[in-house]
Motif scaffolding. Structure first.
Motif, PDB file in Angstrom:
ATOM      1  N   ASN A  75      25.480 -26.785 -24.125  1.00 16.10           N
ATOM      2  CA  ASN A  75      25.981 -26.857 -25.481  1.00 16.10           C
ATOM      3  C   ASN A  75      25.000 -26.237 -26.460  1.00 16.10           C
ATOM      4  OD1 ASN A  75      28.537 -27.975 -25.729  1.00 16.10           O
ATOM      5  ND2 ASN A  75      27.786 -30.038 -25.371  1.00 16.10           N
ATOM      6  N   ILE A 113      33.724 -18.320 -19.941  1.00 14.69           N
ATOM      7  CA  ILE A 113      33.471 -19.560 -20.672  1.00 14.69           C
ATOM      8  C   ILE A 113      33.759 -19.274 -22.149  1.00 14.69           C
ATOM      9  CG2 ILE A 113      31.795 -21.325 -21.299  1.00 14.69           C
ATOM     10  CD1 ILE A 113      32.246 -21.257 -18.326  1.00 14.69           C
ATOM     11  N   PRO A 116      22.548 -20.263 -18.466  1.00 14.53           N
ATOM     12  CA  PRO A 116      22.244 -20.778 -17.128  1.00 14.53           C
ATOM     13  C   PRO A 116      21.096 -20.014 -16.484  1.00 14.53           C
ATOM     14  CG  PRO A 116      24.219 -19.433 -17.067  1.00 14.53           C
ATOM     15  CD  PRO A 116      23.883 -19.624 -18.519  1.00 14.53           C
ATOM     16  N   PRO A 124      30.510 -16.259 -16.820  1.00 12.47           N
ATOM     17  CA  PRO A 124      29.669 -17.193 -16.080  1.00 12.47           C
ATOM     18  C   PRO A 124      29.062 -16.593 -14.822  1.00 12.47           C
ATOM     19  CG  PRO A 124      31.968 -17.625 -15.600  1.00 12.47           C
ATOM     20  CD  PRO A 124      31.943 -16.549 -16.662  1.00 12.47           C
ATOM     21  N   GLU A 142      26.124 -34.072 -16.699  1.00 12.86           N
ATOM     22  CA  GLU A 142      26.567 -32.691 -16.649  1.00 12.86           C
ATOM     23  C   GLU A 142      27.985 -32.627 -16.089  1.00 12.86           C
ATOM     24  OE1 GLU A 142      23.858 -30.299 -14.468  1.00 12.86           O
ATOM     25  OE2 GLU A 142      22.091 -31.101 -15.462  1.00 12.86           O
ATOM     26  N   SER A 184      28.844 -25.307 -13.451  1.00 12.16           N
ATOM     27  CA  SER A 184      28.282 -26.480 -14.119  1.00 12.16           C
ATOM     28  C   SER A 184      28.094 -26.192 -15.603  1.00 12.16           C
ATOM     29  CB  SER A 184      26.928 -26.864 -13.503  1.00 12.16           C
ATOM     30  OG  SER A 184      27.068 -27.212 -12.143  1.00 12.16           O
ATOM     31  N   TYR A 185      28.248 -27.242 -16.402  1.00 12.47           N
ATOM     32  CA  TYR A 185      28.074 -27.118 -17.854  1.00 12.47           C
ATOM     33  C   TYR A 185      27.304 -28.336 -18.343  1.00 12.47           C
ATOM     34  CZ  TYR A 185      29.319 -25.924 -22.675  1.00 12.47           C
ATOM     35  OH  TYR A 185      29.276 -25.575 -23.992  1.00 12.47           O
ATOM     36  N   LEU A 197      36.374 -26.642 -25.242  1.00 10.11           N
ATOM     37  CA  LEU A 197      35.674 -25.956 -24.152  1.00 10.11           C
ATOM     38  C   LEU A 197      36.661 -25.486 -23.096  1.00 10.11           C
ATOM     39  CD1 LEU A 197      33.061 -25.211 -22.575  1.00 10.11           C
ATOM     40  CD2 LEU A 197      32.988 -27.591 -21.794  1.00 10.11           C
ATOM     41  N   ILE A 249      36.863 -23.412 -19.459  1.00  4.98           N
ATOM     42  CA  ILE A 249      36.032 -22.965 -18.343  1.00  4.98           C
ATOM     43  C   ILE A 249      36.908 -22.410 -17.235  1.00  4.98           C
ATOM     44  CG2 ILE A 249      34.395 -23.660 -16.558  1.00  4.98           C
ATOM     45  CD1 ILE A 249      33.347 -25.807 -18.365  1.00  4.98           C
ATOM     46  N   PHE A 297      25.477 -24.445 -17.600  1.00 10.33           N
ATOM     47  CA  PHE A 297      25.719 -23.924 -18.931  1.00 10.33           C
ATOM     48  C   PHE A 297      25.481 -25.038 -19.936  1.00 10.33           C
ATOM     49  CE2 PHE A 297      28.122 -21.665 -15.829  1.00 10.33           C
ATOM     50  CZ  PHE A 297      27.920 -20.350 -16.146  1.00 10.33           C
TER      51      PHE A 297
END
Length: 336
Positions: free
Chosen positions: A20, A53, A76, A207, A323, A266-267, A46, A48, A18
């Motif tokens: 920004n 999200i 994503p 997500p 990340e 993952s972001y 943020l 999660i 994911f």
């Protein structure tokens, strides 16, 4: 969707990432992310979890003039994984992630940019010409792929756009193909950032979660892969975390006997560096592991538990270079 070999379900494909907010321009080659030198990301909050999200930004325009910016939010990648337990989002094809956004409290209608890639090559035009869905994980996409004529099927197999399968349905061997292209999407919208003022942008979406049917990082290393080392680098699974999992093994000699499944989220934080200033002035992350019996591990400094299932990390002048990867071990209900 047909069930395939259960043994193949143990390892999912790479987890989704994911991203920004970032600024962008539209070029003949599509979207291109660019740096904005006047607008600062004053804060990012943020949240999660495996279910949602939520990200809240405060942007401040430090320039002398109003800025009209094309704001982009890359979603994503969706990588078909018909042999895994990856939890793909289930929204409609034109809003797969059930993405919503507001700008200073007002709903924003974002434009969806969709692409399909196979072996790293943009194959969107081919799918569009054939009338195939760009989202590869739906029953409609699977049926459309299976209905292709032999010549087209052979061509798409050659391009890496289809995944072949053979199975015995009790009446002999059958050949079958799955959609194999990766779906890539970005939402954009035009926003005016007034000079000298701060505005708020809020996103929420569902997500896509990768994972396994067991705990994989306790397995012995092979010649080309060491799961323990990989998880330690990616998720910061330290010795205390690993020891806690080992204590739950039903059979000490069987690493897959731990009573958990894995979830991976993952972001991508680094696109936050596309704005002006020295990174994100105030950054707050909250990770929710979902259930008190679950375990969670991710890399971060100063992480503290703030609730029964929630963990917090707060940073000032945060310049993201890596990340954020989150590992959640979901305790099986009958073992709690």
């Amino acid at each position: 969707m047909k069930l395939l070999c259960a043994a193949m379900m143990m390892l999912a494909m790479c987890g989704p990432a994911f991203a920004n907010d970032t600024s962008a321009v539209l070029t003949t080659g599509g979207l291109e992310f660019v740096t904005n030198s006047d607008i600062v990301m004053a804060s990012e909050e943020l949240f999660i979890s495996a279910e949602q999200i939520r990200v809240v930004y405060q942007f401040r325009n430090e320039g002398a003039e109003d800025q009209n910016v094309l704001v982009a939010f890359p979603m994503p990648d969706i990588v078909p994984s018909f042999y895994s337990m990856a939890a793909f989002p289930t929204g409609p094809d034109d809003n797969l992630f059930e993405f919503t956004t507001t700008f200073d409290g007002q709903p924003v209608t974002a434009q969806l940019h969709e692409y399909a890639y196979a072996v790293g090559v943009d194959r969107t035009k081919i799918l569009t010409q054939l009338g195939l869905p760009l989202v590869p994980i739906s029953a409609a996409a699977e049926a459309a792929a299976d209905a292709l004529d032999d010549e087209t099927r052979t061509r798409l197999l050659h391009l890496g756009m289809l995944l072949p399968d053979e199975f015995d349905d009790g009446q002999g061997m059958r050949k079958h193909v799955f959609p194999g292209w990766t779906y890539r999407a970005t939402y954009t919208w035009e926003a005016i950032f007034p000079a000298g003022k701060t505005v708020e942008v809020v996103h929420t979406y569902r997500p896509s979660v990768g994972g396994t049917v067991g705990v994989s990082f306790l397995s012995e290393p092979s010649d080309d892969y060491d799961p323990a080392a990989d998880y330690a680098e990616k998720y910061c699974t330290d010795e205390s975390f690993v020891s806690a999992v080992r204590k739950t093994l039903a059979n000490p000699d069987e690493p897959w006997s731990a009573p958990f499944t894995e979830s991976w989220i993952s972001y991508i934080l680094s696109t936050g560096g596309n704005w002006a200033g020295n990174g994100i002035e105030h950054f707050r992350l909250v990770v929710d592991k979902g259930d008190a019996a679950n375990l969670v591990s991710f890399c971060g400094e100063g992480v503290k538990k703030i609730g029964l299932t929630t963990f917090e990390m707060v940073k000032q002048d945060f310049w993201p270079v890596k990340e954020l990867n989150i590992l959640i071990l979901n305790r099986l209900p009958d073992t709690q």
